[in-house]
Design a protein around this motif. Structure first.
Motif, PDB file in Angstrom:
ATOM      1  N   MET A 269      -5.037   3.617  11.217  1.00  0.00           N
ATOM      2  CA  MET A 269      -4.307   4.136  11.917  1.00  0.00           C
ATOM      3  C   MET A 269      -4.250   6.153  12.786  1.00  0.00           C
ATOM      4  O   MET A 269      -4.898   6.489  13.880  1.00  0.00           O
ATOM      5  N   PHE A 270      -5.024   6.438  11.152  1.00  0.00           N
ATOM      6  CA  PHE A 270      -4.421   7.729  11.135  1.00  0.00           C
ATOM      7  C   PHE A 270      -6.035   7.773  11.883  1.00  0.00           C
ATOM      8  O   PHE A 270      -6.556   8.881  12.699  1.00  0.00           O
ATOM      9  N   LYS A 271      -7.050   7.940  11.054  1.00  0.00           N
ATOM     10  CA  LYS A 271      -8.473   8.576  11.779  1.00  0.00           C
ATOM     11  C   LYS A 271      -8.567   8.549  13.173  1.00  0.00           C
ATOM     12  O   LYS A 271      -9.423   8.475  13.552  1.00  0.00           O
ATOM     13  N   ARG A 272      -8.031   7.181  13.957  1.00  0.00           N
ATOM     14  CA  ARG A 272      -7.824   6.899  15.250  1.00  0.00           C
ATOM     15  C   ARG A 272      -7.176   7.539  15.922  1.00  0.00           C
ATOM     16  O   ARG A 272      -7.221   7.721  17.225  1.00  0.00           O
ATOM     17  N   ARG A 273      -6.405   8.372  14.864  1.00  0.00           N
ATOM     18  CA  ARG A 273      -5.448   9.738  15.569  1.00  0.00           C
ATOM     19  C   ARG A 273      -4.192   8.367  16.421  1.00  0.00           C
ATOM     20  O   ARG A 273      -3.743   8.806  17.544  1.00  0.00           O
ATOM     21  N   VAL A 274      -3.789   7.344  16.240  1.00  0.00           N
ATOM     22  CA  VAL A 274      -2.414   6.315  16.905  1.00  0.00           C
ATOM     23  C   VAL A 274      -1.813   7.424  15.674  1.00  0.00           C
ATOM     24  O   VAL A 274      -1.528   7.621  14.508  1.00  0.00           O
ATOM     25  N   GLY A 275      -0.951   8.144  16.309  1.00  0.00           N
ATOM     26  CA  GLY A 275       0.669   8.232  15.838  1.00  0.00           C
ATOM     27  C   GLY A 275       2.193   8.000  16.563  1.00  0.00           C
ATOM     28  O   GLY A 275       1.421   7.304  17.335  1.00  0.00           O
ATOM     29  N   GLY A 276       2.705   8.538  16.371  1.00  0.00           N
ATOM     30  CA  GLY A 276       4.215   8.613  16.990  1.00  0.00           C
ATOM     31  C   GLY A 276       4.559   7.456  16.913  1.00  0.00           C
ATOM     32  O   GLY A 276       4.759   6.219  16.335  1.00  0.00           O
ATOM     33  N   VAL A 277       5.213   6.766  17.945  1.00  0.00           N
ATOM     34  CA  VAL A 277       5.890   5.874  18.718  1.00  0.00           C
ATOM     35  C   VAL A 277       4.488   4.015  18.530  1.00  0.00           C
ATOM     36  O   VAL A 277       5.010   3.855  17.972  1.00  0.00           O
ATOM     37  N   TYR A 278       3.120   4.686  18.638  1.00  0.00           N
ATOM     38  CA  TYR A 278       2.401   3.358  18.347  1.00  0.00           C
ATOM     39  C   TYR A 278       2.295   3.181  16.690  1.00  0.00           C
ATOM     40  O   TYR A 278       2.614   1.759  16.415  1.00  0.00           O
ATOM     41  N   PHE A 279       2.110   4.138  16.304  1.00  0.00           N
ATOM     42  CA  PHE A 279       2.547   3.565  14.422  1.00  0.00           C
ATOM     43  C   PHE A 279       3.608   3.127  14.170  1.00  0.00           C
ATOM     44  O   PHE A 279       3.499   2.573  14.262  1.00  0.00           O
ATOM     45  N   ALA A 280       4.837   3.272  15.221  1.00  0.00           N
ATOM     46  CA  ALA A 280       6.170   2.802  14.484  1.00  0.00           C
ATOM     47  C   ALA A 280       6.147   2.095  15.031  1.00  0.00           C
ATOM     48  O   ALA A 280       6.781   0.640  13.854  1.00  0.00           O
ATOM     49  N   ILE A 281       5.353   1.067  15.752  1.00  0.00           N
ATOM     50  CA  ILE A 281       5.591  -0.298  16.548  1.00  0.00           C
ATOM     51  C   ILE A 281       4.403  -1.054  15.322  1.00  0.00           C
ATOM     52  O   ILE A 281       4.839  -2.821  15.217  1.00  0.00           O
ATOM     53  N   ILE A 282       3.412  -0.799  15.200  1.00  0.00           N
ATOM     54  CA  ILE A 282       2.507  -1.217  14.570  1.00  0.00           C
ATOM     55  C   ILE A 282       2.745  -1.715  13.374  1.00  0.00           C
ATOM     56  O   ILE A 282       2.974  -2.356  12.618  1.00  0.00           O
ATOM     57  N   THR A 283       3.397  -0.754  12.731  1.00  0.00           N
ATOM     58  CA  THR A 283       4.369  -0.340  11.118  1.00  0.00           C
ATOM     59  C   THR A 283       5.253  -1.992  10.755  1.00  0.00           C
ATOM     60  O   THR A 283       5.618  -2.725  10.166  1.00  0.00           O
ATOM     61  N   GLN A 284       5.892  -1.419  12.341  1.00  0.00           N
ATOM     62  CA  GLN A 284       6.987  -3.470  12.616  1.00  0.00           C
ATOM     63  C   GLN A 284       6.558  -4.115  12.965  1.00  0.00           C
ATOM     64  O   GLN A 284       6.798  -5.245  11.999  1.00  0.00           O
ATOM     65  N   ALA A 285       5.575  -4.113  13.429  1.00  0.00           N
ATOM     66  CA  ALA A 285       4.323  -5.970  13.208  1.00  0.00           C
ATOM     67  C   ALA A 285       4.651  -5.788  11.906  1.00  0.00           C
ATOM     68  O   ALA A 285       3.791  -7.179  11.996  1.00  0.00           O
ATOM     69  N   ILE A 286       4.106  -5.467  11.711  1.00  0.00           N
ATOM     70  CA  ILE A 286       3.238  -5.828   9.916  1.00  0.00           C
ATOM     71  C   ILE A 286       4.805  -6.323   9.391  1.00  0.00           C
ATOM     72  O   ILE A 286       4.211  -7.052   8.686  1.00  0.00           O
ATOM     73  N   ALA A 287       5.831  -5.093   9.724  1.00  0.00           N
ATOM     74  CA  ALA A 287       6.978  -6.540   8.798  1.00  0.00           C
ATOM     75  C   ALA A 287       7.571  -7.431   9.001  1.00  0.00           C
ATOM     76  O   ALA A 287       7.525  -8.481   8.234  1.00  0.00           O
ATOM     77  N   ALA A 288       7.337  -7.422  10.266  1.00  0.00           N
ATOM     78  CA  ALA A 288       7.380  -9.150  11.182  1.00  0.00           C
ATOM     79  C   ALA A 288       6.005 -10.498  10.547  1.00  0.00           C
ATOM     80  O   ALA A 288       6.679 -11.301  10.336  1.00  0.00           O
ATOM     81  N   ILE A 289       5.226  -9.807  10.643  1.00  0.00           N
ATOM     82  CA  ILE A 289       4.374 -10.721  10.133  1.00  0.00           C
ATOM     83  C   ILE A 289       4.282 -10.905   8.651  1.00  0.00           C
ATOM     84  O   ILE A 289       4.277 -11.758   8.380  1.00  0.00           O
ATOM     85  N   LEU A 290       4.443  -9.902   7.678  1.00  0.00           N
ATOM     86  CA  LEU A 290       4.227 -10.471   5.925  1.00  0.00           C
ATOM     87  C   LEU A 290       5.877 -11.395   6.214  1.00  0.00           C
ATOM     88  O   LEU A 290       6.089 -12.001   5.260  1.00  0.00           O
ATOM     89  N   THR A 291       7.184 -11.149   7.227  1.00  0.00           N
ATOM     90  CA  THR A 291       8.045 -11.617   6.546  1.00  0.00           C
ATOM     91  C   THR A 291       7.851 -13.176   7.181  1.00  0.00           C
ATOM     92  O   THR A 291       7.771 -13.958   6.395  1.00  0.00           O
ATOM     93  N   ILE A 292       6.818 -13.464   8.726  1.00  0.00           N
ATOM     94  CA  ILE A 292       6.971 -14.842   8.343  1.00  0.00           C
ATOM     95  C   ILE A 292       6.000 -15.230   7.573  1.00  0.00           C
ATOM     96  O   ILE A 292       5.826 -16.877   7.524  1.00  0.00           O
ATOM     97  N   LEU A 293       4.390 -15.045   7.266  1.00  0.00           N
ATOM     98  CA  LEU A 293       3.887 -15.185   5.769  1.00  0.00           C
ATOM     99  C   LEU A 293       4.601 -15.449   4.887  1.00  0.00           C
ATOM    100  O   LEU A 293       4.423 -16.904   4.276  1.00  0.00           O
ATOM    101  N   ILE A 294       5.396 -15.078   4.453  1.00  0.00           N
ATOM    102  CA  ILE A 294       6.383 -15.448   3.388  1.00  0.00           C
ATOM    103  C   ILE A 294       6.678 -16.665   3.239  1.00  0.00           C
ATOM    104  O   ILE A 294       7.383 -17.236   2.607  1.00  0.00           O
TER     105      ILE A 294
END
Lengths: 308, 389
Positions: B145-170
């Motif tokens: 993310m950071f090497k492509r200069r994704v930050g702020g709001v986008y980063f927050a949303i993507i980390t949230q999606a990762i939280a969702a993915i991991l929960t569904i996976l588990i």
């Protein structure tokens, strides 16, 4: 996973799952349209968007109860009243929330995220206290029952088709409003350059409030349409919020066309994979692919050309 | 003011705040509370690790991660896997169709221990994994993310999606992870029964000790030049970039730091609570961690600890007596913190209580002499304008 099927079987599976995915597509489009306005245009992260949608769903539920009990002869048309009412109720709450909360936070987008999350908790609990924790369903009028038989194995339920028509017409309306009307021009001017927009005499605070209310109102209509294909519970909205944000971000936050394409892609991918894998793995794979593509192409599918 | 020797630091204003927290956690609470309540405080303290990480990552460096629950959960699951393997000896599980594997695997018709469980037979591997697994995931996400200069709001949303993915996976991979129930029934750590009151009290003190260690590490980072670059990055990212710093690497570093801290917290959580489940991984717990940090004061390390303690204590209190009121209180807390006092308790303290300190007998004069140089200015920074060229 494809090896066990012949090519004709595969074709029919894809067709069947593709049609099944259309109702998910409609929900995504409906929710994402409101969000594309609020998030894509205004840059506000509204985590309570799902709850605005559910507000519309409960409004529809109450309206249909009202018609069923008091004016059964008009029940067939109740959905049209309900949709207008849902738009007004959700839009009014949206305008209030903008006035009370969001307008203080335009310069702190991450803080709007926290504040609206708080709002979503409060709204969910309020729904739970008022309507109970159990899901409620709306009885469909007769004309919405039944299905078209397209071929032997493909059936199109009328309520699903109706929801899709609503979704696409709302998308069209939003497009016309944002890109072909004077008001839309004002909205885009405020988004692009607030001080300049103010300088040419646009009431930016008013535009902000109306835009936010419009986004919330569309969420309300989405909720109204949602009752036609599923039942509504206090936390149904939250189940879609992450997906919807991904749809909007994946499509390119400022592009309505991109939003529709990404809603289509995500819903179809998920629905097709659900046939071959378990539902949860299909979802995991879809989300992983979306996140992966976003990492490679952070600006989304249809990005405006901006210098960075 | 530069302090060099540890003793000098301990008698400075900041040192006294740390000593007061230590006094509270090591002396006052263990004396006041019975082992059951103390164990609950220990549980709250494990969230403080995640909160400290968020103070560094969000408060200092301006990166809001909505996925801290992922790292907390990964740390917790690593520890839980070790404990579960220890609990699933062939003797203890001799009634299963395949003895020697965890009970939930047997229920799901799995007959062999999956490969990724194997290394967790080793305690030293587990200790490394508790930190390494979250840090590795954070590193991958951060670099991408950071090497492509994704930050702020986008980063927050993507980390949230990762939280969702991991929960569904588990939840989906029930046979491998225990599914929605999580990994339960954890009894012993290297033969030591962790369910007794004595063990719980011991684990509480271990937790407090590690918390102070992490606080000192975070404080060290914050006071080093690195910390100043992080703050500068938060306020004026482009200026830091134009000064020749590699902004992305600093962001990756602080994100990994936060992930490691959350992982330690998760492992301690498993030890003290005795199970781990996906309900501590997903979107809601991740966002709650942000609240601990926001309530305490997003730029204050100690504030994060107090925030975690207070919010969790309030949550238990409310849910015991008025369960239906808790979501209202939590929601109001979110809105109130953001609208009314964005710098949290630490900000309120600095503004209203610190001026009163000098009226205290004896110590007041002493503290007044040692007025801190104004630290990082209140954080309500304006991230939109910072991104504009």
């Amino acid at each position: 996973m494809f090896a066990d099927y012949s090519s004709t079987e595969l074709m029919s599976i894809f067709a069947m799952q593709g049609f099944a995915g259309l109702s998910l597509f409609s929900v995504f489009v409906l929710m994402a349209m409101g969000l594309a306005i609020i998030f894509g245009q205004m840059g506000v992260i509204n985590m309570a968007h799902g709850e605005f949608m559910i507000l519309g769903a409960y409004t529809t539920y109450l309206t249909s109860q009202f018609f069923q009990n008091l004016m059964p002869e008009l029940f067939a048309a109740s959905f049209f009243f309900a949709m207008v009412l849902a738009f007004l109720v959700s839009g009014a709450l949206g305008a209030f929330v903008e006035w009370a909360m969001v307008r203080h936070l335009y310069r702190r987008p991450l803080d709007t995220l926290l504040a609206t999350w708080g709002l979503s908790l409060i709204l969910q609990q309020a729904y739970r206290s008022i309507f109970g924790a159990r899901e409620v369903g709306v009885d469909l009028p007769d004309w919405m029952m039944g299905a078209f038989n397209v071929t032997d194995f493909v059936q199109l339920p009328i309520n699903g088709l109706f929801v899709m028509v609503i979704a696409l017409s709302i998308a069209l309306a939003v497009y016309l409003l944002m890109y072909r009307s004077g008001w839309g021009k004002k909205v885009r001017a405020v988004v692009q350059n607030r001080p300049m927009a103010e300088a040419v005499g646009i009431n930016t605070a008013g535009v902000d409030r109306a835009t936010f209310a419009l986004g919330c109102g569309i969420a309300g209509v989405a909720g109204s349409a949602f009752t036609m294909i599923g039942s509504t519970g206090p936390s149904s909205g939250q189940a879609y919020i992450v997906d919807t944000f991904l749809v909007v971000v994946f499509g390119g936050a400022q592009s309505l066309v991109g939003t529709i394409i990404s809603a289509f892609g995500i819903s179809q991918a998920q629905s097709t994979m659900e046939f071959f894998l378990s539902g949860s793995m299909a979802k995991v794979l879809t989300l992983l692919v979306v996140v992966g593509i976003l990492m490679l192409r952070p600006e989304g599918l249809m990005a405006l050309k901006v210098r960075r | 003011m530069k302090t060099n020797s540890p003793l000098q630091w301990l008698t400075s204003r900041e040192g006294i705040y740390y000593l007061l927290l230590a006094l509270l956690l090591v002396v006052v609470l263990p004396l006041l509370l019975d082992p059951f309540r103390l164990n609950m405080v220990g549980k709250y303290l494990t969230y403080a690790f995640a909160a400290i990480g968020l103070v560094m990552c969000w408060g200092k460096a301006g990166i809001l991660s909505l996925g801290q629950g992922v790292f907390f959960g990964l740390g917790g699951y690593c520890m839980a896997m070790f404990l579960k393997l220890e609990a699933s000896t062939p003797e203890a599980t001799k009634n299963q169709s395949t003895p020697g594997i965890p009970d939930f695997m047997d229920w799901n018709q799995i007959t062999e221990l999956p490969g990724f469980w194997q290394p967790f037979h080793s305690f030293s591997f587990t200790l490394i994994a508790v930190i390494a697994v979250p840090v590795l995931l954070a590193f991958i996400i951060g670099v991408a993310m950071f090497k492509r200069r994704v930050g702020g709001v986008y980063f927050a949303i993507i980390t949230q999606a990762i939280a969702a993915i991991l929960t569904i996976l588990i939840i989906g991979q029930q046979g491998l992870t225990g599914g929605v129930n999580g990994i339960t029934d954890l009894q012993t750590l290297m033969g030591w029964n962790i369910r007794t009151d004595m063990a719980k009290t011991t684990l509480y003190f271990v937790c407090v000790g590690l918390l102070f260690l992490c606080l000192l590490v975070a404080r060290h980072v914050q006071n080093a030049k690195l910390g100043r670059i992080l703050v500068a990055m938060r306020d004026q990212e482009n200026r830091v970039r134009f000064s020749g710093y590699d902004v992305a690497s600093f962001k990756v570093f602080v994100f990994c730091l936060a992930a490691g801290l959350a992982g330690i917290g998760g492992a301690l959580f498993t030890l003290q609570v005795g199970f781990m489940s996906p309900s501590f991984v997903g979107i809601v717990p991740s966002i709650e961690m942000v609240v601990f940090c926001a309530l305490g004061g997003r730029y204050s390390l100690l504030g994060g600890v107090y925030g975690a303690l207070l919010v969790n204590a309030a949550k238990s209190g409310f849910s015991e007596s008025f369960p239906e009121l808790w979501p209202y209180a939590m929601g109001a807390l979110f809105i109130g913190v953001v609208l009314a006092f964005p710098n949290g308790l630490a900000g309120l303290y600095e503004r209203y209580i610190m001026p009163l300190e000098k009226r205290l007998p004896v110590i007041g004069k002493y503290l007044d002499k040692d007025k801190p140089a104004p630290q990082a200015p209140p954080v309500v920074s304006d991230q939109l304008s910072a991104e504009k060229p």
